[in-house]
Design a protein around this motif. Structure first.
Motif, PDB file in Angstrom:
ATOM      1  N   THR A 248      13.297  50.919 -90.611  1.00 24.04           N
ATOM      2  CA  THR A 248      12.801  49.821 -91.449  1.00 24.04           C
ATOM      3  C   THR A 248      13.971  48.949 -91.894  1.00 24.04           C
ATOM      4  OG1 THR A 248      11.374  49.270 -93.352  1.00 24.04           O
ATOM      5  CG2 THR A 248      12.959  51.053 -93.666  1.00 24.04           C
ATOM      6  N   PRO A 249      13.783  47.633 -91.942  1.00 27.04           N
ATOM      7  CA  PRO A 249      14.888  46.738 -92.319  1.00 27.04           C
ATOM      8  C   PRO A 249      15.139  46.736 -93.824  1.00 27.04           C
ATOM      9  CG  PRO A 249      12.908  45.456 -91.900  1.00 27.04           C
ATOM     10  CD  PRO A 249      12.578  46.883 -91.559  1.00 27.04           C
ATOM     11  N   LEU A 250      16.384  46.577 -94.188  1.00 25.21           N
ATOM     12  CA  LEU A 250      16.798  46.457 -95.586  1.00 25.21           C
ATOM     13  C   LEU A 250      17.123  44.988 -95.830  1.00 25.21           C
ATOM     14  CD1 LEU A 250      19.124  49.593 -95.619  1.00 25.21           C
ATOM     15  CD2 LEU A 250      16.785  49.454 -96.489  1.00 25.21           C
ATOM     16  N   VAL A 251      16.200  44.297 -96.491  1.00 29.39           N
ATOM     17  CA  VAL A 251      16.302  42.844 -96.621  1.00 29.39           C
ATOM     18  C   VAL A 251      16.155  42.452 -98.087  1.00 29.39           C
ATOM     19  CG1 VAL A 251      15.322  40.625 -95.919  1.00 29.39           C
ATOM     20  CG2 VAL A 251      15.316  42.546 -94.322  1.00 29.39           C
ATOM     21  N   ARG A 252      17.106  41.697 -98.575  1.00 26.50           N
ATOM     22  CA  ARG A 252      17.036  41.192 -99.952  1.00 26.50           C
ATOM     23  C   ARG A 252      16.007  40.081-100.072  1.00 26.50           C
ATOM     24  NH1 ARG A 252      19.425  36.841-101.778  1.00 26.50           N
ATOM     25  NH2 ARG A 252      20.624  36.743 -99.857  1.00 26.50           N
ATOM     26  N   SER A 253      15.962  39.196 -99.073  1.00 32.05           N
ATOM     27  CA  SER A 253      15.011  38.083 -99.082  1.00 32.05           C
ATOM     28  C   SER A 253      14.739  37.659 -97.647  1.00 32.05           C
ATOM     29  CB  SER A 253      15.560  36.896 -99.873  1.00 32.05           C
ATOM     30  OG  SER A 253      14.741  35.751 -99.713  1.00 32.05           O
ATOM     31  N   PHE A 254      13.484  37.331 -97.368  1.00 29.96           N
ATOM     32  CA  PHE A 254      13.117  36.850 -96.040  1.00 29.96           C
ATOM     33  C   PHE A 254      13.212  35.332 -95.926  1.00 29.96           C
ATOM     34  CE2 PHE A 254      10.946  41.012 -95.984  1.00 29.96           C
ATOM     35  CZ  PHE A 254      11.430  41.505 -94.783  1.00 29.96           C
ATOM     36  N   ASP A 255      13.601  34.654 -96.998  1.00 26.49           N
ATOM     37  CA  ASP A 255      13.728  33.192 -96.960  1.00 26.49           C
ATOM     38  C   ASP A 255      15.023  32.799 -96.257  1.00 26.49           C
ATOM     39  OD1 ASP A 255      11.409  32.097 -98.332  1.00 26.49           O
ATOM     40  OD2 ASP A 255      12.165  33.130-100.100  1.00 26.49           O
ATOM     41  N   LEU A 256      14.927  31.771 -95.410  1.00 24.56           N
ATOM     42  CA  LEU A 256      16.091  31.215 -94.725  1.00 24.56           C
ATOM     43  C   LEU A 256      16.531  29.894 -95.332  1.00 24.56           C
ATOM     44  CD1 LEU A 256      14.993  31.856 -91.023  1.00 24.56           C
ATOM     45  CD2 LEU A 256      16.684  33.149 -92.328  1.00 24.56           C
ATOM     46  N   SER A 257      15.567  29.127 -95.802  1.00 19.87           N
ATOM     47  CA  SER A 257      15.869  27.843 -96.456  1.00 19.87           C
ATOM     48  C   SER A 257      14.905  27.640 -97.606  1.00 19.87           C
ATOM     49  CB  SER A 257      15.740  26.682 -95.463  1.00 19.87           C
ATOM     50  OG  SER A 257      15.862  25.432 -96.140  1.00 19.87           O
ATOM     51  N   LYS A 258      15.461  27.320 -98.757  1.00 22.85           N
ATOM     52  CA  LYS A 258      14.648  27.017 -99.929  1.00 22.85           C
ATOM     53  C   LYS A 258      14.752  25.552-100.321  1.00 22.85           C
ATOM     54  CE  LYS A 258      14.736  31.664-101.950  1.00 22.85           C
ATOM     55  NZ  LYS A 258      15.057  32.472-103.157  1.00 22.85           N
ATOM     56  N   LYS A 259      15.339  24.743 -99.438  1.00 20.44           N
ATOM     57  CA  LYS A 259      15.435  23.316 -99.724  1.00 20.44           C
ATOM     58  C   LYS A 259      14.042  22.700 -99.748  1.00 20.44           C
ATOM     59  CE  LYS A 259      20.108  22.300 -98.132  1.00 20.44           C
ATOM     60  NZ  LYS A 259      20.954  21.444 -97.267  1.00 20.44           N
ATOM     61  N   LYS A 260      13.800  21.864-100.753  1.00 19.76           N
ATOM     62  CA  LYS A 260      12.475  21.293-100.942  1.00 19.76           C
ATOM     63  C   LYS A 260      12.056  20.490 -99.706  1.00 19.76           C
ATOM     64  CE  LYS A 260       9.689  18.817-104.336  1.00 19.76           C
ATOM     65  NZ  LYS A 260       9.691  18.075-105.636  1.00 19.76           N
ATOM     66  N   GLY A 261      10.882  20.826 -99.192  1.00 22.09           N
ATOM     67  CA  GLY A 261      10.366  20.141 -98.012  1.00 22.09           C
ATOM     68  C   GLY A 261      10.924  20.651 -96.706  1.00 22.09           C
ATOM     69  N   LYS A 262      11.899  21.564 -96.777  1.00 18.89           N
ATOM     70  CA  LYS A 262      12.514  22.110 -95.558  1.00 18.89           C
ATOM     71  C   LYS A 262      12.566  23.638 -95.616  1.00 18.89           C
ATOM     72  CE  LYS A 262      15.483  18.048 -94.857  1.00 18.89           C
ATOM     73  NZ  LYS A 262      16.886  17.563 -94.679  1.00 18.89           N
ATOM     74  N   ARG A 333      19.602  21.826 -90.404  1.00 20.84           N
ATOM     75  CA  ARG A 333      19.557  23.145 -89.811  1.00 20.84           C
ATOM     76  C   ARG A 333      18.301  23.334 -88.950  1.00 20.84           C
ATOM     77  NH1 ARG A 333      24.459  23.068 -91.389  1.00 20.84           N
ATOM     78  NH2 ARG A 333      25.123  24.277 -93.212  1.00 20.84           N
ATOM     79  N   ILE A 334      18.469  24.118 -87.878  1.00 20.70           N
ATOM     80  CA  ILE A 334      17.354  24.529 -87.033  1.00 20.70           C
ATOM     81  C   ILE A 334      17.252  26.048 -87.126  1.00 20.70           C
ATOM     82  CG2 ILE A 334      16.477  24.664 -84.671  1.00 20.70           C
ATOM     83  CD1 ILE A 334      18.029  22.098 -84.066  1.00 20.70           C
ATOM     84  N   PHE A 335      16.029  26.542 -87.310  1.00 18.89           N
ATOM     85  CA  PHE A 335      15.812  27.983 -87.469  1.00 18.89           C
ATOM     86  C   PHE A 335      15.006  28.498 -86.277  1.00 18.89           C
ATOM     87  CE2 PHE A 335      16.324  26.035 -91.604  1.00 18.89           C
ATOM     88  CZ  PHE A 335      17.344  26.805 -92.157  1.00 18.89           C
ATOM     89  N   VAL A 336      15.575  29.470 -85.570  1.00 22.24           N
ATOM     90  CA  VAL A 336      15.043  29.909 -84.283  1.00 22.24           C
ATOM     91  C   VAL A 336      14.822  31.422 -84.302  1.00 22.24           C
ATOM     92  CG1 VAL A 336      15.450  29.929 -81.778  1.00 22.24           C
ATOM     93  CG2 VAL A 336      16.344  28.051 -83.181  1.00 22.24           C
ATOM     94  N   ASP A 337      13.810  31.871 -83.563  1.00 23.39           N
ATOM     95  CA  ASP A 337      13.552  33.302 -83.448  1.00 23.39           C
ATOM     96  C   ASP A 337      14.724  34.020 -82.776  1.00 23.39           C
ATOM     97  OD1 ASP A 337      11.026  32.968 -84.493  1.00 23.39           O
ATOM     98  OD2 ASP A 337      10.008  32.951 -82.548  1.00 23.39           O
ATOM     99  N   ALA A 338      14.922  35.262 -83.174  1.00 24.91           N
ATOM    100  CA  ALA A 338      15.896  36.108 -82.494  1.00 24.91           C
ATOM    101  C   ALA A 338      15.437  36.359 -81.061  1.00 24.91           C
ATOM    102  CB  ALA A 338      16.041  37.431 -83.233  1.00 24.91           C
ATOM    103  N   ASN A 339      16.393  36.571 -80.145  1.00 23.43           N
ATOM    104  CA  ASN A 339      16.014  36.875 -78.762  1.00 23.43           C
ATOM    105  C   ASN A 339      17.019  37.831 -78.139  1.00 23.43           C
ATOM    106  OD1 ASN A 339      18.178  35.307 -77.324  1.00 23.43           O
ATOM    107  ND2 ASN A 339      17.186  33.591 -78.374  1.00 23.43           N
ATOM    108  N   ASP A 340      16.609  38.439 -77.034  1.00 26.89           N
ATOM    109  CA  ASP A 340      17.424  39.477 -76.398  1.00 26.89           C
ATOM    110  C   ASP A 340      18.770  38.958 -75.909  1.00 26.89           C
ATOM    111  OD1 ASP A 340      15.454  41.305 -76.881  1.00 26.89           O
ATOM    112  OD2 ASP A 340      14.553  41.156 -74.876  1.00 26.89           O
TER     113      ASP A 340
END
Length: 926
Positions: A248-262, A333-340
């Protein structure tokens, strides 16, 4: 010895334009581009403006020292204001290398001191602000420190640049493209560092660029390929639930960007008992899996305690999963899924050789609890390859610079930098020092301890605070991007830093590794220093993180300086109990004994006609229960002051200088000191008198209270007031050779500090006693219970003692009474009733609430409804309320009152501005 009264008083012993120095110092903490501090990180570095002001005002005579020129107080005040104006210009950041401003400042130094200026020594040089500013003001600067990282920083600032000032660059590009240019000051050196640093970056990319591939961008975000900024990873642990047992992952927050509108986030998806991650727009609806209590399994929801996670870490069973990729886009910034592909790119073995060292310091480093015990444990394998590659390129760049220096005609004197050489070999090594600094700065951004800051979508460095914390979801930066955490960004700061170094130096500086307790042989010099703060920062423990990489890059340049595997610790003057088996008393004794020896050396070094200045910022209150009640003192202050006074110094002045920017990490929501107290010391006359405890108390009451009035008038922050009050109080104590207690024994510094704190309490109590009866009742009730319930009968007894009525105060909107209990109304519950006499308590709460809710303007509007005198009384009450809240450990309450006082100048200015714009109804003349 000549009496200190026979020497001319210096400006720093009489008056300073403190508001201007504070403003410049606080502003400087936000300046990054062109500031020397960006050469290399150092903890608790003093602002250059502060150091410059302290040194200059310690050398310039106060007008009162020349009654033949300025016979009246009016004449002295006028001349003092002229000096203030010079100092106001001197501390402005943009004037750091303004030759007209510097010449005017130096002229005043020469007018007071003559042409034979004393050298300045800082025996605890640290980040080097004090020696650097001494050099800027025309003094010969000596920087000493036990820590080799600090010594190297000082060499890079005061020793290397003057050696090669005015030299033309040796790199072939500059020689070909700009053969006839004049290269003043440090410009030639900076040009060469830039050239060889760029070569180093390009060569590193050629060797390891394949480890950092670009990422394919989804069509809905523009398509094509983009350069990665960071890979966002989560540490993982096996769930201890026997029915689950999944990773199981140990994650403090799943947010990547909290900029308003982004807003963007990572969404964990469980399929076939496995977890995958998808990057989605918007805020995360799921909380992180780790908080202060422990972790939670994403599969079964079972709580996972930290002991299980720690055991997994020590057994090397913590894993890592790539959650998301952040890339550079044309519009952000561009946010992309992880990949192999990107997982495979990171999957590499460790390099054959890399530097490492044992982490130490339980108070600073908690990561050892999770099995991270070596510096190398704080990096991924890919990061170790990257950093070792860059480090090896430092040596290659040194060699290239050396060969190019020979080709340019620079003499090869065969002497290295460490031996004082100024020829081609030393020059090549000098280039390497600055490039090694870039590698060190890269380690601060290129570690598995770096987090991702979702509010501003940037990397969070390892040393966002003075510790190495455990990080669960970490960001692995791309050193070859053009964004946060990259080599290019850090390298630009290095090049720009040369502009902040002195452009002209009358003397070469000297930086060396030296123990402050030993005699360096210097005499008749000026001393200004910023010693370690008791146990606040374990410099040696923390700087091992950088030292192992500096050593790998520069041990050929400074073989003796980097002769040890790790930073020396046994001699370091900090009160660190773990070095004494956890024994706090032994740690305290070590610190005090060491500081006493250090300041005895300072006593021998110092000229008698120039005050010694010592910076100190320590907030630690300890309460002891005595027969006569509670006694409050501070071990940090006690040990430092005892050393200074026992060494033979008397304190002749103290200045609370604001040296931290608002909103720094350590200060967010905490009552951390924002000011350093600068102690101004003179050698105490050998015939100094003896006094009794009673005489000391009388003198304290006579001299401390006017000083407190001045501190409050200057809006010194409540969080700093108790520390600032120590100065004028201990100045009284230190002027005597001995202070005898009632039983004839000698009173120590701790007892004196307790007396000072008693006088501080009495001062605030008198202010409260001068308030209206309702406010006196509210302060006492607040002291007992805050805003919580008390029994009606207890409140009524207190009301009778204060000659007020519970019912009347309820009608006035101060409290709520009912069902047998009474409590003060919270700030946001109070309604201002302008038709009634306003109690000071109510006004203080209203102003505090308005500032918290509506900022300075809202607070100013509230202040406009009352007289200036009433508003000032409310501000004074805020000091008292802060003291109560601070001692009760009510952090939020203390923070609120501290904010009111520190914002007071802005509130007053805004209120005056608002009054000017209030429309006035004119008579129609009917």
């Amino acid at each position: 010895m000549t009496s200190s009264s026979d020497y001319k008083k210096k400006l720093i012993e009489v008056a300073l334009p403190l508001d201007d120095i504070n403003a410049a110092s606080a502003r400087e903490k936000s300046i990054r581009h062109g500031h020397p501090s960006t050469l290399h990180l150092w903890w608790a570095r003093r602002p250059l403006a502060t150091a410059r002001a302290v040194i200059w005002s310690s050398l310039v005579d106060d007008p009162s020292a020349h009654p033949e020129k300025f016979p009246t107080e009016e004449a002295q005040a006028k001349e003092r204001e002229r000096l203030f104006n010079i100092l106001r210009e001197l501390v402005v950041w943009e004037n750091s290398n303004n030759q007209d401003v510097l010449d005017a400042a130096k002229a005043e130094i020469h007018a007071s001191m003559g042409n034979d200026l004393p050298p300045l020594l800082d025996p605890f040089a640290g980040g080097g602000a004090i020696p650097l500013e001494a050099q800027r003001l025309g003094l010969k600067a000596y920087a000493q420190d036990l820590n080799p990282v600090a010594v190297t920083i000082n060499k890079a600032m005061i020793e290397i640049p003057p050696k090669f000032a005015g030299n033309k660059p040796v790199n072939p590009r500059s020689r070909q493209e700009r053969p006839f240019d004049t290269w003043a000051g440090n410009t030639g050196l900076a040009s060469d560092v830039e050239y060889y640093g760029n070569w180093m970056r390009e060569e590193a990319f050629r060797r390891i660029g394949h480890l950092y591939p670009k990422v394919k961008v989804p069509e809905d975000q523009g398509g094509g390929e983009a350069t990665v900024i960071a890979w966002i990873w989560a540490r993982t642990v096996k769930c201890p639930n026997p029915a689950c047992g999944h990773e199981t992952p140990l994650v403090r927050s799943f947010d990547l960007s909290k900029k308003k509108g982004k807003e963007w986030h990572v969404k964990p998806i469980i399929e076939d008992r496995k977890i995958r991650f998808e990057v989605k727009p918007g805020k995360s609806e799921r909380e992180g899996t780790v908080n202060r209590q422990g972790a939670t399994c994403l599969h079964c929801g079972m709580p996972i305690g930290f002991p299980h996670v720690r055991e997994a870490g020590k057994s090397h069973e913590l894993g890592a999963r790539l959650m998301a990729i952040v890339a550079e886009g044309k519009r952000g910034r561009i946010f992309v899924d992880a990949n192999d592909e990107h997982v495979m790119a990171s999957s590499t073995d460790k390099p054959d050789a890399y530097p490492s060292g044992k982490l130490a310091g339980k108070s600073q480093v908690n990561i050892g609890l999770y099995g991270l015990t070596e510096t190398a444990d704080l990096f991924t394998n890919r990061q170790l390859i990257t950093l070792t590659t860059f480090s090896s390129l430092v040596k290659e760049a040194q060699q290239k610079a050396y060969e190019d220096a020979l080709a340019s005609g620079m003499v090869d004197d065969g002497i290295g930098l460490d031996a004082g050489g100024v020829g081609a070999r030393a020059y090549g090594e000098a280039i390497g020092v600055y490039l090694a600094f870039v590698v060190d700065q890269l380690t601060n951004q290129c570690s598995s301890i770096c987090g991702w800051n979702a509010p501003n979508t940037q990397m969070r460095t390892v040393f966002a605070r003075q510790a190495i914390p455990m990080v669960w979801d970490y960001a692995e930066s791309n050193p070859f991007s053009n964004s946060t955490g990259s080599f290019d960004n850090l390298f630009k700061l290095t090049i720009q830093a040369f502009a902040g170094l002195p452009s002209q130096c009358a003397h070469n500086g000297s930086a060396r590794q030296f123990d402050a307790q030993s005699d360096n042989g210097m005499r008749e010099i000026m001393v200004s220093t910023d010693p370690p703060y008791y146990d606040n920062i374990g410099y040696a423990d923390l700087s091992d993180y950088f030292y192992v990489w500096l050593r790998q890059s520069l041990k050929g340049t400074y073989s003796k300086l980097f002769g040890t595997m790790l930073v020396p610790k046994a001699e370091e003057l900090v009160a660190t109990p773990y070095r004494f088996g956890g024994n706090k008393q032994r740690a305290k004794d070590f610190f005090e004994d060491g500081m006493l020896h250090a300041f005895k050396q300072v006593y021998d070094y110092a000229r008698e006609d120039i005050p010694v200045t010592i910076y100190y910022a320590f907030k630690q209150s300890e309460t002891e229960q005595k027969d006569e009640g509670e006694k409050t003192a501070s071990s940090g202050w006690e040990t430092m002051l005892a050393a200074i006074i026992k060494a033979g110094f008397a304190i002749t002045g103290t200045w609370p200088v604001r040296t931290e920017k608002p909103g720094r990490t350590i200060g967010n929501g905490a009552n951390a000191l924002a000011s350093s107290i600068v102690l101004v010391c003179r050698k105490r006359p050998v015939d100094a008198p003896i006094c009794t405890r009673r005489e000391l108390v009388t003198a304290l009451r006579r001299e401390l209270r006017p000083a407190l009035d001045n501190l409050q008038a200057a809006n010194i922050a409540p969080v700093d007031l108790a520390q600032s009050a120590i100065g004028p109080g201990i100045a009284v104590y230190s002027r005597y050779s001995h202070v005898l207690d009632a039983d004839g024994s000698e009173m120590g510094v701790r007892a004196a500090l307790q007396l000072i704190n008693e006088e501080l309490d009495a001062y605030f109590n008198e202010q409260s006693d001068g308030a209206d009866s309702e406010s006196r009742f509210c302060v006492e009730l607040y002291k007992q219970a805050g805003f919580n319930d008390v029994k009606y009968g207890e409140a009524e007894v207190l009301a009778t003692a204060k000659n007020v009525s519970i019912q009347a105060m309820e009608n006035a909107g101060l409290l709520d009474a009912g069902k047998g209990v009474v409590h003060l109304l919270a700030r946001d519950q109070i309604v201002m009733k302008t038709d009634l006499r306003t109690p000071t308590w109510l006004l203080a709460q209203q102003l505090t609430n308005a500032l918290d809710r509506d900022g300075v303007e809202g607070c100013a509007k509230q202040a406009m409804s009352v007289s200036a005198a009433d508003a000032e009384q409310a501000k004074a009450l805020a000091y008292r309320l802060f003291t109560i809240a601070d001692r009760k450990n009510w952090a939020g309450e203390a923070y609120a009152y501290n904010a009111l006082v520190t914002s007071w100048s802005d509130v007053v200015l805004k209120a005056a501005e608002l009054r000017r714009h209030v429309p006035v109804q004119e008579s129609l003349g009917i």
